[in-house]
Design a protein around this motif. Structure first.
Motif, PDB file in Angstrom:
ATOM      1  N   GLU A   1     -69.725 -58.711 -15.030  1.00  0.00           N
ATOM      2  CA  GLU A   1     -71.063 -58.245 -15.482  1.00  0.00           C
ATOM      3  C   GLU A   1     -71.821 -57.824 -14.289  1.00  0.00           C
ATOM      4  N   LEU A   2     -71.407 -57.891 -12.939  1.00  0.00           N
ATOM      5  CA  LEU A   2     -72.581 -57.486 -12.336  1.00  0.00           C
ATOM      6  C   LEU A   2     -71.659 -55.976 -11.516  1.00  0.00           C
ATOM      7  N   ALA A   3     -70.737 -56.109 -11.843  1.00  0.00           N
ATOM      8  CA  ALA A   3     -69.742 -54.376 -11.252  1.00  0.00           C
ATOM      9  C   ALA A   3     -70.855 -53.435 -12.625  1.00  0.00           C
ATOM     10  N   GLU A   4     -70.862 -53.697 -13.517  1.00  0.00           N
ATOM     11  CA  GLU A   4     -71.407 -53.400 -15.071  1.00  0.00           C
ATOM     12  C   GLU A   4     -72.187 -53.266 -14.339  1.00  0.00           C
ATOM     13  N   LYS A   5     -73.085 -53.787 -13.705  1.00  0.00           N
ATOM     14  CA  LYS A   5     -74.620 -53.540 -13.938  1.00  0.00           C
ATOM     15  C   LYS A   5     -74.969 -52.740 -12.453  1.00  0.00           C
ATOM     16  N   LYS A   6     -74.286 -52.403 -11.492  1.00  0.00           N
ATOM     17  CA  LYS A   6     -74.342 -51.678 -10.504  1.00  0.00           C
ATOM     18  C   LYS A   6     -73.199 -50.382 -10.451  1.00  0.00           C
ATOM     19  N   LYS A   7     -72.949 -50.512 -11.788  1.00  0.00           N
ATOM     20  CA  LYS A   7     -71.939 -49.029 -12.088  1.00  0.00           C
ATOM     21  C   LYS A   7     -72.476 -47.670 -11.092  1.00  0.00           C
ATOM     22  N   GLU A   8     -73.513 -47.369 -11.599  1.00  0.00           N
ATOM     23  CA  GLU A   8     -74.478 -46.351 -11.239  1.00  0.00           C
ATOM     24  C   GLU A   8     -74.556 -46.605  -9.802  1.00  0.00           C
ATOM     25  N   SER A   9     -74.128 -47.248  -8.629  1.00  0.00           N
ATOM     26  CA  SER A   9     -74.950 -47.602  -7.783  1.00  0.00           C
ATOM     27  C   SER A   9     -73.851 -47.384  -6.484  1.00  0.00           C
TER      28      SER A   9
END
Length: 550
Positions: A535-543
């Motif tokens: 889930e964190l990877a989806e939130k950090k996708k843009e960065s």
């Protein structure tokens, strides 16, 4: 309109570039990751300044004692130490220090003089240069306190020494950049670099064994070193202290001659860059290799126990490791260090201490050293993905499987290194008691599993792009480095008391039992964290895409 078309001087161009760099830094701090990265660098610089300040007292005291005790000629050793550090430190930390590509400045209508001056300014802002300048200031203070009349000569020697060293460092860096543009020379340099790093560890035993016999030889060779910068700077101070002013002028003339020669060569190098020198290698045409279906099938059978997605990630990570020659060469360090430390502190005939360290204490320490070296890349495991990070978000694969594949490759490498290190340790020293051996293996499992979850979180939160086969210009994220050291210190603080519980309680198997429980808890926590990390990877996708694709 007349003001727009006005030709700016060198000073105005330097001021504009400095203002532009400051604006870029200030604007980059609007992002949280960049702020955390800067905070990590500040903390790391603060810790490094402790070493620099300690050496400042050493150089200042050395200059004071040499001049106050009538041993003026020995002050040349201090100049030699600074010279070797200034020129050697940038090469030794080329894989960890941040560098700036000066060719990017040529996008602006700079004059060659401004381009040259900005390069020297960056050289003075280098970590090695700042530390060396601080030590020269300390030497000047110590020399002035011992002999106030020598202050002008000491200041002049320090200024000439700084100008000569910064010019030489920029010149060597430019030559290295030119040499490392070729793949073969780059790989040869990496081999020599790793060999040099390993050889440094054996300097102290050699000095202890041959130091007394080598000192007369060094004194015999000292006249031949008189024409080099360190000796010339020392000659200025020695001549002024003994009122031999011819020596002072010889030292000044020698340093000025070195400065003029290095300046001429550096001007030629920057002139070539200014005219558009291109160092990149073009890809040679080659016939497209035909893929072997049978080989693919064999590889698939070898990893048939894993899911296809995890097996694919594992195979890709293996190819990444074999392509990255520098990372692959670093794998030879742990066994070599076992041989070195074993010969110094353990075994029947340690070369340094009169009494060998017990294997029950030495074996866990060596395993901890090995894990400390090999676990560091896990805190930035997406470093070499580059633009390929975008395919992870488009392919039908979850980050749980991606992280499992990456972590499994690291665990396999750790296991192989652990087996090799144990074999070397057994041959060279001998294994510890069975209870300590099993406790160490359980402790290694606990430490590795305990770090993997945090390392995955660090890789997603503080990514930093790195290039294959390069050392110069590569730098990990400042926060990732701090998290790495923080986790190592935390787990070492937990493991050390548990390991000593066997001695305190008299139950030699108690540490093994405690580490088995901690290892099971760490492994359970690792698998439980994979869903949250997905889930964190989806939130950090843009960065992630922004940091790795630029």
């Amino acid at each position: 309109m007349a003001a727009i078309g006005q030709v700016l001087g060198v000073g105005a161009q330097i001021k504009l570039v400095a203002g532009l760099r400051w604006r870029i830094l200030r604007n980059s701090l609007r992002k949280k990751n960049n702020r955390m990265d800067l905070l990590g660098l500040i903390i790391s610089a603060t810790l490094g300044s402790i070493f620099v300040l300690g050496m400042c007292f050493a150089f200042g005291a050395g200059a004071y004692n040499f001049l106050a005790g009538g041993q003026e000629s020995w002050i040349a050793l201090l100049f030699w130490a600074i010279f070797l550090f200034w020129q050697g430190f940038p090469i030794m930390v080329a894989g960890f220090g941040a560098t700036f590509e000066f060719r990017t400045l040529l996008r602006f209508p700079l004059k060659l003089g401004a381009f040259y001056t900005i390069s020297l300014a960056y050289g003075l802002a280098d970590v090695g240069a700042i530390a060396s300048i601080c030590w020269l200031i300390s030497m000047t203070v110590g020399a002035t306190a011992a002999r106030p009349a020598l202050a002008p000569v000491m200041v002049l020697a320090a200024i000439l020494f700084v100008l000569m060293n910064v010019t030489l460092e920029r010149l060597v860096g430019s030559w290295l950049e030119r040499l490392l543009a070729g793949r073969r020379t780059r790989e040869l340099f990496y081999v020599l670099f790793v060999v040099a790093m390993i050889s440094i560890q054996f300097i102290q035993p050699a000095v202890r064994r041959y130091g007394h016999t080598a000192l007369p030889r060094i004194r015999h060779l000292s006249p031949y070193l008189a024409v080099f910068p360190g000796s010339l700077a020392g000659r200025m101070i020695t001549g002024a202290a003994r009122h031999h002013f011819n020596d002072v002028w010889i030292g000044v003339g020698g340093l000025l001659l070195y400065l003029g020669v290095f300046t001429g060569f550096l001007w030629l190098r920057y002139s070539a860059q200014y005219r558009g020198e291109e160092l990149s290698e073009s890809v040679a045409p080659a016939r497209v290799a035909v893929r072997s279906t049978a080989r693919t099938q064999v590889n698939g059978d070898a990893l048939s126990l894993l899911s296809p997605k995890i097996a694919t990630m594992l195979r890709k990570e293996f190819h990444y490791l074999t392509r990255n020659s520098f990372a692959a060469l670093l794998l030879i360090i742990p066994p070599v260090m076992v041989v070195f430390f074993s010969s110094q502190f353990a075994g029947r005939h340690p070369s340094v201490s009169h009494h060998a360290v017990s294997t029950d204490l030495f074996f866990p320490g060596m395993m901890a050293y090995m894990i400390f070296i090999l676990m560091s890349p896990a805190y930035n495991c997406f470093a070499y993905e580059g633009r390929g990070i975008q395919s992870y978000f488009m392919a039908p694969v979850s980050f749980r499987e991606i992280l499992l594949g990456k972590n499994l490759m690291l665990v396999i490498v750790l296991a192989l290194e652990l087996i090799l290190t144990i074999a070397v340790f057994n041959y060279w020293v001998g294994l510890p008691s069975t209870a300590v051996f099993i406790a160490t293996i359980m402790a290694a499992t606990f430490v590795v599993a305990g770090q993997l979850s945090v390392a995955n979180w660090s890789s997603l939160s503080f990514p930093r792009k790195l290039q294959f086969g390069q050392m110069r210009g590569q730098r990990q994220s400042g926060m990732a480095v701090l998290i790495t050291f923080g986790m190592q210190i935390l787990l070492a603080g937990i493991s050390a008391p548990v390991m000593f519980m066997g001695r305190w309680t008299g139950n030699s198997w108690l540490p093994a039992e405690a580490f088995a429980f901690l290892a099971a808890a760490a492994i359970g926590g690792y698998f439980a964290s994979l869903h949250a990390l997905t889930e964190l990877a989806e939130k950090k996708k843009e960065s992630l895409i922004e940091a790795l694709c630029r």
